[in-house]
Design a protein around this motif. Structure first.
Motif, PDB file in Angstrom:
ATOM      1  N   ILE A   1      42.416  48.470  39.832  1.00 52.03           N
ATOM      2  CA  ILE A   1      43.495  47.866  39.051  1.00 52.03           C
ATOM      3  C   ILE A   1      43.369  46.352  39.062  1.00 52.03           C
ATOM      4  O   ILE A   1      43.592  45.675  38.049  1.00 52.03           O
ATOM      5  CB  ILE A   1      44.860  48.300  39.614  1.00 52.03           C
ATOM      6  N   GLY A   2      43.004  45.788  40.213  1.00 56.17           N
ATOM      7  CA  GLY A   2      42.864  44.340  40.304  1.00 56.17           C
ATOM      8  C   GLY A   2      41.778  43.798  39.396  1.00 56.17           C
ATOM      9  O   GLY A   2      41.897  42.691  38.856  1.00 56.17           O
ATOM     10  N   ARG A   3      40.722  44.585  39.219  1.00 54.87           N
ATOM     11  CA  ARG A   3      39.653  44.140  38.301  1.00 54.87           C
ATOM     12  C   ARG A   3      40.134  44.149  36.861  1.00 54.87           C
ATOM     13  O   ARG A   3      39.740  43.298  36.058  1.00 54.87           O
ATOM     14  CB  ARG A   3      38.425  45.033  38.452  1.00 54.87           C
ATOM     15  N   LEU A   4      40.973  45.131  36.502  1.00 56.29           N
ATOM     16  CA  LEU A   4      41.463  45.216  35.115  1.00 56.29           C
ATOM     17  C   LEU A   4      42.643  44.285  34.854  1.00 56.29           C
ATOM     18  O   LEU A   4      42.813  43.799  33.734  1.00 56.29           O
ATOM     19  CB  LEU A   4      41.869  46.669  34.804  1.00 56.29           C
ATOM     20  N   ASP A   5      43.473  44.090  35.857  1.00 58.87           N
ATOM     21  CA  ASP A   5      44.675  43.279  35.700  1.00 58.87           C
ATOM     22  C   ASP A   5      44.841  42.417  36.946  1.00 58.87           C
ATOM     23  O   ASP A   5      45.466  42.842  37.929  1.00 58.87           O
ATOM     24  CB  ASP A   5      45.898  44.176  35.499  1.00 58.87           C
ATOM     25  N   PRO A   6      44.304  41.196  36.959  1.00 60.86           N
ATOM     26  CA  PRO A   6      44.376  40.334  38.161  1.00 60.86           C
ATOM     27  C   PRO A   6      45.793  40.008  38.601  1.00 60.86           C
ATOM     28  O   PRO A   6      45.997  39.584  39.747  1.00 60.86           O
ATOM     29  CB  PRO A   6      43.629  39.073  37.715  1.00 60.86           C
ATOM     30  N   ARG A   7      46.795  40.227  37.759  1.00 60.82           N
ATOM     31  CA  ARG A   7      48.170  39.939  38.152  1.00 60.82           C
ATOM     32  C   ARG A   7      48.626  40.820  39.314  1.00 60.82           C
ATOM     33  O   ARG A   7      49.565  40.478  40.030  1.00 60.82           O
ATOM     34  CB  ARG A   7      49.115  40.155  36.971  1.00 60.82           C
ATOM     35  N   THR A   8      47.987  41.964  39.478  1.00 63.21           N
ATOM     36  CA  THR A   8      48.433  42.913  40.500  1.00 63.21           C
ATOM     37  C   THR A   8      47.803  42.650  41.868  1.00 63.21           C
ATOM     38  O   THR A   8      48.158  43.327  42.834  1.00 63.21           O
ATOM     39  CB  THR A   8      48.067  44.346  40.065  1.00 63.21           C
ATOM     40  N   ILE A   9      46.875  41.703  41.965  1.00 59.77           N
ATOM     41  CA  ILE A   9      46.212  41.437  43.246  1.00 59.77           C
ATOM     42  C   ILE A   9      47.220  40.783  44.191  1.00 59.77           C
ATOM     43  O   ILE A   9      47.796  39.743  43.873  1.00 59.77           O
ATOM     44  CB  ILE A   9      44.993  40.514  43.048  1.00 59.77           C
ATOM     45  N   PRO A  10      47.479  41.382  45.367  1.00 63.43           N
ATOM     46  CA  PRO A  10      48.458  40.802  46.298  1.00 63.43           C
ATOM     47  C   PRO A  10      47.905  39.557  46.984  1.00 63.43           C
ATOM     48  O   PRO A  10      46.696  39.382  47.126  1.00 63.43           O
ATOM     49  CB  PRO A  10      48.686  41.929  47.302  1.00 63.43           C
ATOM     50  N   ALA A  11      48.820  38.711  47.401  1.00 59.55           N
ATOM     51  CA  ALA A  11      48.440  37.478  48.099  1.00 59.55           C
ATOM     52  C   ALA A  11      48.523  37.720  49.603  1.00 59.55           C
ATOM     53  O   ALA A  11      49.605  37.948  50.139  1.00 59.55           O
ATOM     54  CB  ALA A  11      49.365  36.329  47.700  1.00 59.55           C
ATOM     55  N   GLY A  12      47.393  37.708  50.262  1.00 63.89           N
ATOM     56  CA  GLY A  12      47.387  37.871  51.709  1.00 63.89           C
ATOM     57  C   GLY A  12      47.066  39.293  52.129  1.00 63.89           C
ATOM     58  O   GLY A  12      47.334  40.269  51.415  1.00 63.89           O
ATOM     59  N   THR A  13      46.495  39.409  53.345  1.00 59.46           N
ATOM     60  CA  THR A  13      46.099  40.719  53.868  1.00 59.46           C
ATOM     61  C   THR A  13      47.309  41.588  54.168  1.00 59.46           C
ATOM     62  O   THR A  13      47.298  42.800  53.927  1.00 59.46           O
ATOM     63  CB  THR A  13      45.262  40.537  55.142  1.00 59.46           C
ATOM     64  N   GLY A  14      48.380  40.995  54.697  1.00 63.71           N
ATOM     65  CA  GLY A  14      49.579  41.769  55.004  1.00 63.71           C
ATOM     66  C   GLY A  14      50.194  42.389  53.772  1.00 63.71           C
ATOM     67  O   GLY A  14      50.597  43.562  53.792  1.00 63.71           O
TER      68      GLY A  14
END
Length: 228
Positions: free
Chosen positions: A13-26
């Motif tokens: 999903i992150g590759r298709l829609d970068p908006r969904t990539i969370p910030a930080g490992t936690g």
């Protein structure tokens, strides 16, 4: 899906829609836990038409909003519902005198179809269509009812016998039109009705022959259509 599969889904999903990539490992771990909670019963892919990546790709193409785990779960439920609506339970091979084994096999087949492990079962007649030689057989006998059987049934179906005789003699089929006299619908025989002293109809016995006004209406209808 397990945690590894959910992580793969989120990376896709992150590759298709970068908006969904969370910030930080936690945040990424929390996201994996949330998605796995809602997609625990959703497979990654099956052998019969389901692939979570196709559902995700369709959402990204059709919706301006970031995909949520409930979107995937709803697509999976729609997939299952469609399969079960197209499924007809086959007769179990278990002994019908053993209700427990019969029910177990029946539920196992339904579960396999619903989860995409097996294709839906259909009635053979509905899946393959009518017999190929049915038209040839009808051409030979001229009807689905053999003439000898039709003649034997004639005394018990006088209205139908009279209708078939009229059509065979080249006369119009009066039952193609409603009757204005007794108000019989199309396909229904006329009724013998008499007017009582109060002006209301009396009697409702079916007639072998249609009313003359119905015959006239059938002739006019054929003439109007250019058949007669």
């Amino acid at each position: 899906m397990d945690r590894r599969e959910v992580a793969s889904v989120l990376a896709y999903i992150g590759r298709l829609d970068p908006r969904t990539i969370p910030a930080g490992t936690g945040n990424a771990r929390d996201q994996i836990v949330q998605w796995q909670e809602l997609l625990a019963d959703v497979p990654f892919a099956t052998d019969h038409g389901w692939d979570v990546r196709e559902a995700i790709r369709a959402h990204v193409l059709d919706s301006p909003y970031p995909i949520l785990p409930v979107d995937v779960a709803r697509k999976w439920r729609a997939y299952r519902r469609d399969r079960m609506e197209r499924h007809t339970d086959p007769t179990p091979a278990a002994d019908p005198d053993n209700p427990a084994a019969w029910r177990t096999e029946l539920l196992g087949t339904r579960h396999a179809v619903a989860t995409g492990m097996a294709a839906p079962f259909s009635h053979r007649q509905l899946a393959q269509g009518p017999r190929r030689d049915i038209e040839a057989r009808l051409a030979v006998v001229g009807s689905s009812i053999p003439p000898a059987v039709r003649a034997a049934l004639a005394p018990y179906r006088p209205a139908r016998a009279a209708r078939e005789a009229a059509v065979a003699a080249g006369q119009p089929d009066a039952l193609r039109v409603p009757c204005r006299w007794c108000h019989a619908d199309k396909g229904e025989p006329c009724r013998s009705r008499r007017l009582g002293l109060d002006g209301h109809a009396r009697g409702n016995a079916p007639r072998t022959r249609p009313h003359p006004t119905r015959m006239d209406l059938a002739v006019a209808e054929l003439a109007r259509q250019g058949i007669a």
